[in-house]
Write a protein that holds these residues in place. Structure first.
Motif, PDB file in Angstrom:
ATOM      1  N   PRO A 136       0.847  -1.187   0.000  1.00 54.10           N
ATOM      2  CA  PRO A 136       0.000   0.000   0.000  1.00 54.10           C
ATOM      3  C   PRO A 136       0.891   1.249   0.000  1.00 54.10           C
ATOM      4  O   PRO A 136       1.914   1.281   0.680  1.00 54.10           O
TER       5      PRO A 136
ATOM      6  N   THR B  72       6.012   8.821   2.342  1.00 57.85           N
ATOM      7  CA  THR B  72       7.034   9.470   3.179  1.00 57.85           C
ATOM      8  C   THR B  72       7.749   8.493   4.115  1.00 57.85           C
ATOM      9  O   THR B  72       8.767   8.837   4.690  1.00 57.85           O
ATOM     10  N   ALA B  73       7.201   7.280   4.279  1.00 59.01           N
ATOM     11  CA  ALA B  73       7.803   6.348   5.247  1.00 59.01           C
ATOM     12  C   ALA B  73       7.916   4.944   4.663  1.00 59.01           C
ATOM     13  O   ALA B  73       7.825   3.959   5.388  1.00 59.01           O
TER      14      ALA B  73
ATOM     15  N   THR C 111      -0.258  10.441   4.735  1.00 55.67           N
ATOM     16  CA  THR C 111      -1.699  10.250   4.628  1.00 55.67           C
ATOM     17  C   THR C 111      -2.247   9.669   5.940  1.00 55.67           C
ATOM     18  O   THR C 111      -1.502   9.128   6.757  1.00 55.67           O
TER      19      THR C 111
HETATM   20  C1  LIG Z   1      12.122   7.489  10.666  1.00 52.39           C
HETATM   21  C2  LIG Z   1      10.671   7.842  10.869  1.00 52.39           C
HETATM   22  C3  LIG Z   1      10.342   8.782  11.837  1.00 52.39           C
HETATM   23  C4  LIG Z   1       9.020   9.136  12.040  1.00 52.39           C
HETATM   24  N1  LIG Z   1       8.730  10.065  12.967  1.00 52.39           N
HETATM   25  C5  LIG Z   1       7.456  10.402  13.215  1.00 52.39           C
HETATM   26  C6  LIG Z   1       7.101  11.399  14.172  1.00 52.39           C
HETATM   27  O1  LIG Z   1       7.967  11.960  14.810  1.00 52.39           O
HETATM   28  N2  LIG Z   1       5.778  11.688  14.347  1.00 52.39           N
HETATM   29  C7  LIG Z   1       4.815  11.055  13.646  1.00 52.39           C
HETATM   30  O2  LIG Z   1       3.629  11.334  13.837  1.00 52.39           O
HETATM   31  N3  LIG Z   1       5.105  10.144  12.733  1.00 52.39           N
HETATM   32  C8  LIG Z   1       6.399   9.794  12.500  1.00 52.39           C
HETATM   33  N4  LIG Z   1       6.697   8.860  11.551  1.00 52.39           N
HETATM   34  C9  LIG Z   1       5.600   8.224  10.796  1.00 52.39           C
HETATM   35  C10 LIG Z   1       5.238   9.209   9.723  1.00 52.39           C
HETATM   36  O3  LIG Z   1       4.217  10.012  10.171  1.00 52.39           O
HETATM   37  C11 LIG Z   1       4.965   8.560   8.453  1.00 52.39           C
HETATM   38  O4  LIG Z   1       5.681   9.363   7.566  1.00 52.39           O
HETATM   39  C12 LIG Z   1       3.527   8.570   7.962  1.00 52.39           C
HETATM   40  O5  LIG Z   1       2.732   7.960   8.891  1.00 52.39           O
HETATM   41  C13 LIG Z   1       3.466   7.802   6.695  1.00 52.39           C
HETATM   42  O6  LIG Z   1       2.413   8.278   5.908  1.00 52.39           O
HETATM   43  P1  LIG Z   1       2.478   8.059   4.350  1.00 52.39           P
HETATM   44  O7  LIG Z   1       1.117   8.288   3.844  1.00 52.39           O
HETATM   45  O8  LIG Z   1       3.571   8.836   3.742  1.00 52.39           O
HETATM   46  O9  LIG Z   1       2.796   6.489   4.284  1.00 52.39           O
HETATM   47  P2  LIG Z   1       3.663   5.712   3.216  1.00 52.39           P
HETATM   48  O10 LIG Z   1       5.083   6.125   3.296  1.00 52.39           O
HETATM   49  O11 LIG Z   1       3.007   5.763   1.913  1.00 52.39           O
HETATM   50  O12 LIG Z   1       3.532   4.233   3.823  1.00 52.39           O
HETATM   51  C14 LIG Z   1       4.139   3.908   5.071  1.00 52.39           C
HETATM   52  C15 LIG Z   1       3.810   2.438   5.409  1.00 52.39           C
HETATM   53  O13 LIG Z   1       2.423   2.312   5.656  1.00 52.39           O
HETATM   54  C16 LIG Z   1       1.815   1.404   4.721  1.00 52.39           C
HETATM   55  N5  LIG Z   1       0.538   2.029   4.341  1.00 52.39           N
HETATM   56  C17 LIG Z   1       0.340   3.243   3.758  1.00 52.39           C
HETATM   57  N6  LIG Z   1      -0.969   3.486   3.609  1.00 52.39           N
HETATM   58  C18 LIG Z   1      -1.619   2.398   4.106  1.00 52.39           C
HETATM   59  C19 LIG Z   1      -3.011   2.057   4.243  1.00 52.39           C
HETATM   60  N7  LIG Z   1      -3.986   2.878   3.830  1.00 52.39           N
HETATM   61  N8  LIG Z   1      -3.311   0.866   4.808  1.00 52.39           N
HETATM   62  C20 LIG Z   1      -2.332   0.012   5.227  1.00 52.39           C
HETATM   63  N9  LIG Z   1      -1.013   0.278   5.119  1.00 52.39           N
HETATM   64  C21 LIG Z   1      -0.667   1.462   4.569  1.00 52.39           C
HETATM   65  C22 LIG Z   1       2.796   1.319   3.564  1.00 52.39           C
HETATM   66  O14 LIG Z   1       2.708   0.113   2.863  1.00 52.39           O
HETATM   67  C23 LIG Z   1       4.124   1.480   4.271  1.00 52.39           C
HETATM   68  O15 LIG Z   1       4.561   0.277   4.831  1.00 52.39           O
HETATM   69  C24 LIG Z   1       7.997   8.503  11.292  1.00 52.39           C
HETATM   70  C25 LIG Z   1       8.318   7.559  10.314  1.00 52.39           C
HETATM   71  C26 LIG Z   1       9.652   7.231  10.104  1.00 52.39           C
HETATM   72  C27 LIG Z   1      10.013   6.221   9.038  1.00 52.39           C
END
Ligand SMILES: Cc1cc2nc3c(=O)[nH]c(=O)nc-3n(C[C@H](O)[C@H](O)[C@H](O)COP(=O)(O)OP(=O)(O)OC[C@H]3O[C@@H](n4cnc5c(N)ncnc54)[C@H](O)[C@@H]3O)c2cc1C
Length: 412
Positions: free
Chosen positions: A48, A53-54, A119
């Protein structure tokens, strides 16, 4: 930002060295479940993709066949400002959701990195928290309902739109931090909170870690409206950052008092400057910042935070590893550190660092490291309590290991 489908087409969607070969961008929950069911039947692996971003969080994926984007599930489904509840699609960007809530003087008190590109689904899947947890708790305290698409081809719903939901086992929370291993989140319901009227941040320097933590203890023992409290080790010096939120007069009075009581260098930031400082602060913790840098998060009981921070610095120095950045959360028992392994940079070197940290902390997560170093290491550290239950749930919800295979704790 190009869509995940475009990035797959251009061969750019690579996660820890593994490239996606297909993409899907479903328009609704059932289509999402259909894509998962088809992939499960064909033995394909699905990742997914939210804001992207993560994507490097976790163990390197065993396989990535289909990049499954949530970008078309990005709408606000229901928002009742007077009831303080919100229902939103999993693909909605955190920044956009906050902007809608701000129009009504409300917010989700979360502080994800990435300038709002994360997201809602990604936030739930990673289950991470930031400094605001000190005052506002985590997503666990805000999530009241969820819809999830499963590889069985079904969509399940749990919880609802009421804040006090007492319906037995708390299913919505099951999905928090499960990294998609039980299904793809398609929408979620939250309780929202009023935005504070004012904010300020005071950053004070201290001679050493103990002095910074003594100041933190004093603040923690009081009744000031402190939103976040972080002790920082940067460029060989210690600082304590105190984030104050509340009514204008209270914020001003507390900030003045902290400034006047500080013995060393002190800076006060108000409103936009304060908000900007915290957003840069969480970004700093999110990005490894340099090639080959390693980012780790360690957890202990809150009262052991200072001891953990100091032993990490000592222990890494014994291993000839430098710690250019370390942030400790006195009230939360968490330490995030960036490590420079120098000549010891390899899979073996990373395993050694992980072993050393595991002997110091209750939990150790490698948040970021070069993919070739991560291979074969479980970046989640010790198996979490209840891992057998997680395994049983994975078997029940996703028997073919279709979603994110190998990425979660225990290479689930
Ligand atoms: C090093 C690091 C530090 C962080 N520090 C913080 C912090 O200080 N505070 C904070 O709040 N958050 C933190 N985060 C989490 C951060 O908020 C994430 O960047 C965010 O939650 C990811 O959102 P995204 O939509 O970019 O996910 P993506 O990067 O698109 O996906 C991230 C993961 O979630 C899965 N995923 C994405 N969408 C879904 C869905 N709808 N259903 C099931 N699985 C899904 C993906 O497959 C992947 O494994 C951190 C993350 C990392 C890696």
């Amino acid at each position: 930002m190009p869509s995940s489908a475009d990035r797959v087409k251009n061969g750019q969607l690579t996660i820890d060295g593994v490239s996606a070969t297909e993409s899907a961008v479903p328009v609704d929950a059932q289509e999402m479940a259909d894509v998962l069911a088809e992939a499960a039947a064909l033995g394909k692996a699905v990742t997914p993709i939210g804001g992207g971003t993560a994507l490097t969080l976790g163990n390197p994926p065993e396989r990535v066949d289909v990049a499954l984007s949530t970008e078309r599930l990005a709408g606000i489904i229901d928002y009742e400002p007077t009831d303080l509840v919100l229902s939103v699609g999993a693909g909605a960007r955190f920044g956009d959701v906050q902007a809608v809530l701000a129009e009504h003087g409300q917010r989700l008190p979360l502080d994800p990195p990435g300038a709002g590109d994360a997201t809602i689904g990604g936030l739930i899947a990673t289950g991470r928290w930031g400094p605001l947890r000190y005052s506002a708790g985590t997503l666990r305290d805000l999530l009241i309902g969820i819809s999830v698409a499963h590889p069985s081809g079904t969509v399940s719903k749990a919880g609802g739109m009421v804040v006090k939901n007492v319906s037995g086992y708390d299913m919505p929370r099951l999905y928090l931090g499960s990294l998609g291993t039980l299904g793809v989140v398609v929408s979620a319901n939250f309780k929202v909170l009023p935005r504070p009227r004012a904010e300020a941040t005071v950053i004070a320097s201290y001679d050493d870690l103990l002095a910074a933590f003594a100041a933190a203890s004093q603040l923690r023992g009081g009744r000031d409206p402190i939103a976040a409290l972080e002790a920082l080790f940067l460029n060989s010096g210690w600082a304590l950052a105190t984030h104050i939120e509340g009514r204008d007069e209270t914020v001003d009075a507390v900030a003045r008092r902290i400034v006047s009581g500080a013995a060393g260098d002190v800076t006060r930031l108000d409103e936009q400057e304060s908000a900007g400082w915290w957003s840069a602060y969480v970004d700093q913790q999110h990005l490894a910042q340099a090639d080959n840098a390693v980012l780790v998060r360690c957890g202990v009981r809150p009262k052991e935070t200072a001891a953990l921070a100091s032993t990490i610095i000592d222990e890494m120095s014994e291993l000839a590893i430098s710690v250019p950045y370390l942030a400790a959360s006195p009230g939360l028992g968490t330490v995030v550190a960036r490590l420079d392994l120098g000549g010891a940079g390899s899979q073996e070197g990373l395993a050694k660092v992980q072993g050393a940290l595991l002997s110091l902390a209750d939990s150790v997560t490698i948040l970021a490291a070069p993919p070739s170093w991560k291979r074969g290491i479980d970046v989640w550290g010790r198996l979490p309590e209840g891992f057998d239950v997680m395994q049983a749930l994975r078997q029940q919800f996703d028997p073919e290991r279709t979603i994110n295979p190998g990425r979660f704790a225990g290479f689930l």
